[in-house]
Design a protein around this motif. Structure first.
Motif, PDB file in Angstrom:
ATOM      1  N   GLN A  54       5.160   6.443   0.723  1.00  0.00           N
ATOM      2  CA  GLN A  54       5.397   6.695   1.958  1.00  0.00           C
ATOM      3  C   GLN A  54       4.310   5.387   2.137  1.00  0.00           C
ATOM      4  N   LYS A  55       3.104   4.969   2.123  1.00  0.00           N
ATOM      5  CA  LYS A  55       2.297   4.289   2.092  1.00  0.00           C
ATOM      6  C   LYS A  55       2.618   2.784   2.029  1.00  0.00           C
ATOM      7  N   LEU A  56       3.080   3.191   1.046  1.00  0.00           N
ATOM      8  CA  LEU A  56       4.162   1.875   0.613  1.00  0.00           C
ATOM      9  C   LEU A  56       4.795   1.113   1.067  1.00  0.00           C
ATOM     10  N   HIS A  57       6.343   1.901   1.646  1.00  0.00           N
ATOM     11  CA  HIS A  57       6.385   1.020   2.130  1.00  0.00           C
ATOM     12  C   HIS A  57       6.105   1.025   4.291  1.00  0.00           C
ATOM     13  N   LEU A  58       5.436   1.576   4.247  1.00  0.00           N
ATOM     14  CA  LEU A  58       5.251   1.313   5.254  1.00  0.00           C
ATOM     15  C   LEU A  58       4.145  -0.416   5.454  1.00  0.00           C
ATOM     16  N   ALA A  59       3.716  -0.221   4.357  1.00  0.00           N
ATOM     17  CA  ALA A  59       2.951  -0.923   4.499  1.00  0.00           C
ATOM     18  C   ALA A  59       3.561  -2.884   4.365  1.00  0.00           C
ATOM     19  N   LEU A  60       4.568  -2.315   3.269  1.00  0.00           N
ATOM     20  CA  LEU A  60       5.992  -3.336   3.073  1.00  0.00           C
ATOM     21  C   LEU A  60       6.538  -3.783   4.073  1.00  0.00           C
ATOM     22  N   VAL A  61       6.527  -2.342   5.132  1.00  0.00           N
ATOM     23  CA  VAL A  61       7.549  -3.160   5.696  1.00  0.00           C
ATOM     24  C   VAL A  61       7.379  -4.150   7.041  1.00  0.00           C
ATOM     25  N   LYS A  62       6.152  -3.788   7.038  1.00  0.00           N
ATOM     26  CA  LYS A  62       4.927  -3.805   8.154  1.00  0.00           C
ATOM     27  C   LYS A  62       4.822  -5.670   7.580  1.00  0.00           C
ATOM     28  N   LEU A  63       5.691  -5.673   6.885  1.00  0.00           N
ATOM     29  CA  LEU A  63       4.932  -7.512   6.136  1.00  0.00           C
ATOM     30  C   LEU A  63       3.505  -7.909   5.539  1.00  0.00           C
ATOM     31  N   MET A  64       2.227  -6.088   5.341  1.00  0.00           N
ATOM     32  CA  MET A  64       1.137  -6.582   5.187  1.00  0.00           C
ATOM     33  C   MET A  64       0.889  -6.471   3.520  1.00  0.00           C
ATOM     34  N   LEU A  65       1.866  -6.246   3.257  1.00  0.00           N
ATOM     35  CA  LEU A  65       1.225  -6.209   1.748  1.00  0.00           C
ATOM     36  C   LEU A  65       2.150  -7.400   1.153  1.00  0.00           C
ATOM     37  N   PRO A  66       1.693  -8.148  -0.351  1.00  0.00           N
ATOM     38  CA  PRO A  66       2.199  -9.343  -0.558  1.00  0.00           C
ATOM     39  C   PRO A  66       3.547  -8.495  -1.318  1.00  0.00           C
ATOM     40  N   LEU A  67       4.491  -9.796  -1.809  1.00  0.00           N
ATOM     41  CA  LEU A  67       6.057  -9.687  -1.714  1.00  0.00           C
ATOM     42  C   LEU A  67       6.205  -8.370  -3.593  1.00  0.00           C
ATOM     43  N   GLU A  68       4.444  -8.806  -4.567  1.00  0.00           N
ATOM     44  CA  GLU A  68       4.812  -8.370  -5.724  1.00  0.00           C
ATOM     45  C   GLU A  68       5.272  -6.461  -5.917  1.00  0.00           C
ATOM     46  N   TYR A  69       4.266  -6.244  -4.784  1.00  0.00           N
ATOM     47  CA  TYR A  69       4.623  -4.287  -4.222  1.00  0.00           C
ATOM     48  C   TYR A  69       5.706  -4.194  -3.697  1.00  0.00           C
TER      49      TYR A  69
END
Length: 1296
Positions: free
Chosen positions: A928-943
């Motif tokens: 869930q944490k991973l998804h929320l950060a990715l969907v807000k484009l806060m995490l780099p693409l590699e994650y």
């Protein structure tokens, strides 16, 4: 009876006239004839049946009056008087008429019948004589004489036609009564009613005739009621001929049979006693139109208000219900329409109808599903008791129908019921309670992707749930208690609704700000971007874009319109002002000559979404007053169905949400005074919400409300030092947000807290750690340096590197426990990890190399499975908490570019492997944490590549969730690239296809991937690759399939940057590339085309080689390709297989359910579908058992908090393998064979399989693996148990 010989008149045939009456011949004038006839009429009127002498005396006159001279006389007065005389003659001479000739009698009665037409004009001077004629005929039943005539039917038909034609609304009851008596005597005393005579009665029941002459209809109706016993047989015969025998020629009324049946049933059901069984026959007709006509008829009969047909004729009722499933669509539609009247008029039949309506609510025809909803809602609006919970459930289901028209009808119907029974309480509390679920259900629909659904929910909320037309106090009371009664998901939906509306207001404001700037190219580009963003929030995006461009053009030309729009979105706009602005803008855009104006409709949609119709300063003040009443105990909380505590907490939550969207509306001393009272309450949640409201809205407290400031500061200090962790966080952020001297304020909190830190009392550490962490993040320049010594000397050395309390024995080996059961020391360590991250995020630089040290510490915690000191004092559940905290911390640091750059591939892999943790809750929360950060484009693409590992998750729901996360993230990234032209320059970090290199590298370093040429391990790799590629390759946009192929081919021409000189590591990388190419080639026929551009590979993971380097080796053998494609080895020639030993006797395959079980992952045309569908029968049990086998519970995690307790423990891994002597936690590699039965009994050591200690992350336990020593026993198959008993050494494939 026999007609007697004609009597001879006295006096040798001479006609005797009454005294004073001269002879009546054709020689005299008509007036004289009339004069003399009147005297004759008077004479006959005065005579009675007993006057034998007079009867004989005037017999000749009687015969004379029946002569042609009188019967054919052109003068109507003469005819009338003669008719009256003849009627009296029949009365006097009864029962034997003086006329013996059948023809003469026929002429006489036809003559009398013709005279009855004079009854039509009640205002005629002669009407009384006509009435006398009718009365005489009815009283004496004169027409009964005609029964002896052969052609009497002609007379009766003429009589009935005459009477039905002359009756009108000017006739009194006596006229109608005599007509009735006359006709009923003919029907009841005759031998039967002929078809022609029946037609003269029934024709008056046909709708066309019925509407022309209502009195004739009433007369026929009364006649049929009176003669029901006699006429029923004739009616049955008529319908039998038409319905059963198909003889439509028997009557001109044949085409009106169904109308007649309906009317006859309404008159008296007894008239159709014998007809109803015939309708059952017609219901089964092969002609759809005929069945439709019968269904329409029976729908009216069964649905009539007082009809008892269903109870009296159950076979017909059951046969009719069968038509709900008719193959003919109009028949089913008619049945559904009937159900509405039936529910309203016959509640007792609701049970029979429910099952059939259930089936029709899933009808393939949209119109039928729509009408099912209309039927149920109409009945419910009349009386809620008419519809049971099951019927309302059908409407509830249809709110998710695939068709918008059906969804809209269902949602609007439920909204109307809610407003009527819950808002207005029209049927009491019991009814309101029955449909209390509606409010939640309607708001849940806001989660749907369709913008039409969202807009309708907003409209329903504004018009039905909290009607904006109410005055402010009523409106806010309605909102206050609605919010308190909503379930968690509905509250989230409502909050999201306000958030979306606020976001749209922001977009419109930005658009208006752009209009204030000079015209330029960049300005026009920015304006276009805003218009596209606004259009996405309106229905029919294509048209919305065109209309928004037009609206933008109008805004540019009309300054007054811009001012109105600015006022509408202003933070200070009141609800009344908003209504005025909407009216004005609408009026300006209205074009009178256009009957429909789609442009205006689209603008209205926009205005409805951005207009603040509920919340303004007055509304917030009203909400605060309601909150005060709840606190004082003077509110109507109990009456509204909530406890005071619930009302207070919900009220504060509501105000907290509104403080984000309408902060300006809170600026009043009265509001802040009430919030200060809430800060002093014992309820931690209430105080926390109050602090957050101050944080969001208190920007002007410093300058305008000094008294509030002086009271607030000490409270915030106290909460930051000794409040709950959440209160402390909000207090620190509040001080930072609203006070000018925040450095001083924060220092006053920081210094005492930093001095009082004591690791020996972990219970008192949590709040200070939260406060210190947030202070160092918000004010890094001031506190970064002092924090460094605290981190080094206390956080790491004293707290994280020490285990003071042994908690191993008191958790029963569970992998997860509730927050209350976690030891204070571990909670403090979790907060310490978060403090490290906040401290680094505040500094945003790595000059002191603190980030490198922190990352090494977090990696060590993951490698040690959460037990950093490895003293084994920490329980498994506490270790799970620390692993989750460490994984989340690395992921949080990766969101800051300066720290992302220093995260090594090994650390990235350790972080990613948390998604395969053995503990279900760790996997769930981390994902869930991973998804929320990715969907807000806060995490780099590699994650994003980490989600590929979810293909290994043994729990079906987790795999399904991961797939949905992938779909959402890929969709967000593609949409972002479309909407932002500048994103083209950063495609490497945004384009979803660029996740493939990271995924390949991650899978090549998967700790499970130990034997590159073993089928089971390669199949795992293929499943992980397919999990990601299937979503990426849904569409071949811009020839992306060829781009993917080219990218993977390019990776094969590089070396692994993580270990470039390790031949085995590079071979595994190339092997994963070959599997990826194999998957892509089997999925797409277009992948072999030329790639549109040359892919860029991340240098951090891949070393580009010299041009001379060429890797064209095929690492995937033909046999392995065959195995991956079909799941079976290539069949060997018969002779070659003769002497081969059976290496795996009694082998059983336990295959893991793939993600296609959750949603269809594979194209039906794809060759890969064969492997996807190659399931063992044991896989079917996985979904229901896997979670229990893992954690022995059904956990539910919300956000980052765990709400459910754990009842069991994860199954420990089974037998050791020869490959790895290093102890390795987690799921055994699928390529490894199990130990023998003897070793299973002894309990094997946990399997290794990593390339070193750094890869030793524990994976999710295999649901089909046997348990190890000290773990909970897991069910074994009968075959495995037999193997243990027999002691036979068999190798069992432990593939899921």
């Amino acid at each position: 009876m026999e007609f007697p010989q004609q009597q001879k008149p006295a006096g040798d045939g001479k006609i005797v006239y009454p005294p004073g009456v001269k002879e009546i011949t054709d020689k005299i004038t008509n007036d004289e004839v009339v004069k003399r006839l009147k005297m004759v009429v008077k004479t006959y009127m005065d005579m009675d049946q007993d006057s034998e002498e007079e009867k004989q005396q005037y017999l000749g006159l009687a015969l004379h009056l029946a002569s042609e001279f009188f019967l054919r006389n052109p003068n109507k007065d003469v005819r009338l008087l003669v008719a009256c005389c003849l009627a009296d003659i029949f009365r006097i001479y009864a029962p034997e008429a003086p006329y013996t000739s059948h023809d003469k009698l026929k002429d006489i009665f036809l003559f009398i019948t013709r005279q009855l037409k004079g009854l039509e004009d009640t205002k005629s001077p002669q009407f009384n004589r006509y009435f006398y004629l009718l009365e005489n005929l009815a009283w004496v039943k004169s027409y009964n004489i005609c029964f002896e005539l052969e052609d009497c039917n002609e007379i009766f038909i003429q009589l009935f036609k005459t009477l039905f034609s002359v009756i009108n609304n000017s006739h009194n009851q006596k006229v109608q009564m005599h007509m009735m008596d006359l006709m009923s005597s003919i029907i009841m005393e005759g031998d039967g009613v002929t078809q022609e005579l029946l037609d003269t009665i029934l024709i008056n029941l046909i709708p066309a005739h019925k509407n022309l002459n209502k009195q004739a209809y009433d007369l026929a109706k009364t006649l049929l009621k009176r003669t029901v016993q006699t006429i029923e047989t004739c009616i049955a015969n008529f319908f039998n001929q038409v319905l059963v025998m198909g003889k439509s020629s028997v009557s001109d009324l044949s085409e009106h049979v169904f109308d007649l049946i309906q009317e006859l049933f309404a008159i008296d059901p007894m008239l159709l006693t014998s007809v109803m069984p015939q309708l059952e026959f017609k219901l089964k007709s092969n002609d759809g139109e005929e069945r439709l006509a019968v269904v329409r008829l029976l729908a009216k009969l069964f649905g009539a208000k007082d009809s008892e047909l269903a109870s009296h004729n159950r076979p017909l009722w059951q046969c009719f219900l069968g038509r709900f499933n008719d193959i003919h669509v109009p028949v089913r539609l008619e049945c559904v329409k009937f159900a509405s009247h039936c529910l309203m008029n016959h509640p007792d039949l609701a049970r029979d109808l429910t099952e059939y309506l259930k089936v029709r609510s899933h009808d393939p025809e949209e119109a039928i599903r729509h009408d099912v909803i209309v039927t149920i809602i109409n009945a419910g609006k009349k009386d809620l008791n008419l519809v049971n919970d099951q019927l309302l459930g059908f409407v509830r289901e249809r709110t998710l129908d695939k068709r918008w028209r059906v969804r809209k009808e269902a949602m609007m119907g439920l909204a109307q019921l809610y407003k009527k029974y819950c808002l207005h309480h029209e049927a009491g509390k019991e009814s309101a309670l029955k449909i209390s679920w509606i409010k939640d259900k309607l708001l849940h629909i806001y989660y749907q992707n369709s913008i039409d659904d969202k807009l309708l929910v907003e409209k329903i909320f504004a018009q039905y749930m909290v009607p904006h037309s109410l005055d402010t106090e009523e409106k806010m009371k309605c909102l206050y208690y609605l919010y308190a009664c909503l379930d968690t998901n509905a509250v989230k939906a409502l909050n999201e609704m306000w958030k979306c509306q606020n976001m749209l207001r922001g977009l419109v404001k930005e658009l208006l700000d752009l209009h204030k700037l000079p015209v330029s190219e960049p300005n026009s580009t920015a304006m276009f971007g805003k218009l596209m963003s606004i259009a996405k929030n309106l229905p029919d995006a294509g048209k919305a874009q065109d209309f928004m461009k037009k609206f933008n053009q109008v805004l540019g030309e009309d300054e007054k319109l811009r001012l109105q729009l600015e006022m509408l979105i202003s933070p200070t706009c009141s609800c009344k002002q908003a209504e005025f602005c909407v009216r004005e803008i609408t009026r300006k855009l209205t074009f009178p000559k256009q009957p429909t104006n789609p442009f205006l409709e689209m603008v209205k949609f926009l205005l409805e979404r951005i207009a603040p119709v509920h919340i303004d300063s007055e509304a917030i003040s009203a909400l605060v007053k309601l909150l005060n009443k709840s606190i004082e105990g003077t509110a109507d909380d109990e009456e509204e169905g909530v406890t005071p505590d619930t009302a207070i907490r919900a009220g504060l939550e509501l105000l907290k949400v509104l403080s984000f969207t309408h902060p300006t509306a809170f600026h009043s001393a009265e509001t802040y005074e009430s919030l200060l009272q809430c800060l002093k309450m014992e309820d931690d949640k209430v105080a926390e919400a109050a602090i957050q409201i101050f944080r969001n809205t208190g920007q002007k407290i410093e300058t305008e409300l000094l008294q509030i400031r002086s009271t607030l500061i000490p409270i915030l200090h106290q909460k930051a030092k000794r409040g709950t962790p959440h209160q402390a966080k909000q207090a620190v952020h509040c001080i930072h947000a609203i006070f000018n001297n925040k450095e001083v304020q924060l220092a006053q909190i920081f210094e005492p807290l930093s001095r009082s830190l004591n690791a020996d009392v972990p219970e008192q550490l949590i709040t200070p750690l939260v406060s210190l962490g947030h202070i160092s993040m918000l004010a890094p320049d001031q506190f970064a340096s002092p924090m460094k010594s605290i981190v080094a000397n206390f956080i790491v050395k004293d707290l994280l590197m020490n285990d003071r309390v042994c908690s191993v024995g008191n958790k029963n080996g569970k992998l997860w426990t509730t927050d209350e059961e976690v030891s204070p020391e571990v909670l403090a360590k979790v907060q310490a990890i978060k403090l490290l991250v906040r401290w680094l995020l505040g500094m945003k630089n790595n000059q002191s190399k603190s980030a490198n040290s922190t990352l090494r510490l977090l990696s060590a915690m993951l490698v040690s499975e959460g037990d950093l000191t490895e003293q084994k004092k920490i329980s498994k559940s506490d270790m799970s908490r620390l692993r989750l905290a460490a994984g989340g911390a690395i992921m949080k640091l990766a969101q800051e570019p300066c720290y992302h750059d220093i995260i090594t591939p090994e650390q990235f892999q350790l972080c990613g492997l948390v998604i395969n943790d053995e503990c279900y809750q760790v996997r769930q929360i981390f994902a869930q944490k991973l998804h929320l950060a990715l969907v807000k484009l806060m995490l780099p693409l590699e994650y994003l590549a980490v989600f590929a590992l979810c293909a290994k998750d043994p729990v079906k729901e987790r795999r399904a969730h991961a797939r949905q996360c992938l779909l959402k993230n890929i969709s967000v990234r593609r949409e972002f690239i479309k909407q932002n032209p500048l994103a083209q320059e950063k495609l490497v970090s945004l384009l979803p296809e660029y996740v493939v290199p990271y995924m390949i590298h991650l899978l090549a370093h998967d700790p499970d991937f130990t034997k590159p040429q073993e089928y089971e391990q390669l199949k795992d790799i293929k499943e992980c690759l397919w999990f990601m590629l299937e979503v990426l390759m849904t569409k071949n946009e811009n020839n992306s399939h060829a781009f993917l192929r080219k990218m993977v081919e390019n990776i094969k021409q590089t070396k692994d940057a993580q270990c470039p000189d390790d031949l085995k590591a590079n071979e595994k990388l190339y092997l994963v590339c070959d599997v990826a190419l194999f998957v892509i080639a089997n999925k797409s026929t277009a992948c072999h085309l030329d790639s549109p551009k040359d892919p860029v590979l991340p240098a951090k993971f891949f070393l580009v080689q010299d041009k001379d380097f060429k890797n064209d080796k095929d690492y995937l053998t033909a046999d392995m390709r065959q195995m991956l494609l079909t799941g079976k080895p290539k069949p060997a020639p018969v002779l070659a297989a003769v002497n081969k030993p059976l290496t795996v006797p009694g082998r059983r395959i336990f295959k893991m359910t793939t993600s296609s079980d959750t949603t269809s992952n594979a194209s039906t045309n794809s060759p890969l579908s064969s492997t996807t569908n190659n399931k063992n029968s044991n896989a079917a049990t996985e979904s229901s058992e896997s979670r229990a086998q893992e954690n022995n519970e059904n956990p539910v995690i919300k956000d980052d908090d765990v709400k459910k307790d754990e009842a069991g423990q994860n199954a420990a891994p089974v037998a050791a393998t020869e490959a790895s002597p290093v102890k390795r936690r987690g799921r055994q590699p699928k390529s490894t064979a199990a130990a023998t039965a003897a070793s299973e009994k002894e309990g094997g050591v946990a399997a290794g399989g990593g390339t070193g200690r750094g890869k030793g992350r524990k994976r999710a336990a295999d649901p089909n693996s046997a348990s190890s020593e000290g773990s909970i026993n897991i069910k074994m198959s009968k075959q495995q148990q037999q193997q243990n008993e027999d002691g036979t050494k068999r190798q069992i494939d432990l593939q899921r």
